[in-house]
Design an enzyme around this catalytic site. Structure first.
Site, PDB file in Angstrom:
ATOM      1  CB  CYS A 107      37.902  58.240  57.915  1.00 18.79           C
ATOM      2  SG  CYS A 107      37.233  57.573  56.079  1.00 18.79           S
ATOM      3  CB  THR A 108      38.587  53.613  59.903  1.00 23.11           C
ATOM      4  OG1 THR A 108      38.778  54.411  60.959  1.00 23.11           O
ATOM      5  CG2 THR A 108      39.229  52.271  60.064  1.00 23.11           C
TER       6      THR A 108
END
Length: 241
Positions: free
Chosen positions: A176-177
């Site tokens: 994810c980010t």
């Protein structure tokens, strides 16, 4: 003016989130910081901006609290504030999934450092999954990653239930980010019978900051939650909310 952007999260029990919210707001306001911090019983999640000295002073204050002594941040330098104002919000969750069995305080996937990530996702027996929303995936992703095609992270449990039954026995590598979504996504999967779940330590932004461009398996840009919208290798370092 040179501005530092600092992103962080910490899953830790907060008995009085309102009191912490008020203290964080006062500390940020007095230092002229901008950005957003979310506060919940399960912890904090924030991305803030300010001068280097004011960010450093705020983080020193925060780490003086034993609950946040080991707080890890991802920092970047930009030319101006990417946020318009200061917000410190009370929330039911610091990253909303609405699944009580997704509890990072009990279990999470195995963290994989960026230097080891390429080898893991290049294994043909590993299922690589992007945990982000469709508009984020559209900006960029790792080659070969599964797009869950979700509009909101609260749809993650349904995606796991309806789409991943056939790969329950395989190695799962997710990203994810900034790392926080994988904490809940992996916790949920482990609670539902997935035995080998791995997650990229520090997320895409940590990978972009540490892996040389000529070795990178990332394609495109990384969506971020501020006025810049997306970043690449040259300016990676902020997080997600």
């Amino acid at each position: 003016m040179t501005i530092t952007v600092s992103a962080f999260y910490k899953f830790v029990a907060i008995d009085e989130p309102r009191s912490l919210r008020d203290a964080l707001f006062a500390a940020m306001s007095s230092r002229g910081l901008k950005g957003t911090i979310l506060v919940a019983h399960e912890g904090i999640n924030g991305t803030i901006s300010g001068t280097h000295s004011h960010i450093a002073s705020f983080l020193e204050m925060l780490r003086a609290d034993p609950r946040f002594a080991d707080l890890v941040t991802k920092d970047a330098t930009v030319g101006k504030h990417p946020f318009q104002r200061l917000k410190v919000k009370l929330k039911p969750e610091i990253i909303s999934i609405r699944a009580p069995d997704a509890d990072p305080s009990k279990q999470v996937g195995t963290h994989v450092d960026p230097c080891d990530w390429n080898a893991l996702i290049s294994d043909p027996d590993v299922v690589v999954i992007d945990t982000r929303n469709t508009y984020e995936v559209a900006e960029g992703t790792f080659q070969g990653a599964v797009d869950p095609r979700i509009e909101h992270f609260t749809q993650w449990p349904e995606f796991v239930r309806t789409e991943l039954g056939d790969v329950r026995g395989k190695k799962i590598a997710m990203f994810c980010t900034g790392g926080i979504r994988c904490e809940k996504a992996s916790s949920y999967m482990l609670a539902h019978g997935f035995a080998e779940v791995y997650q990229l330590r520090g997320g895409i932004l940590n990978y972009l900051a540490k892996v040389p461009a000529d070795e990178s398996l990332w394609r495109g840009k990384c969506y971020v939650f501020d006025e810049r919208r997306s970043v690449d290798k040259s300016d990676a370092g902020t997080g997600e909310s």
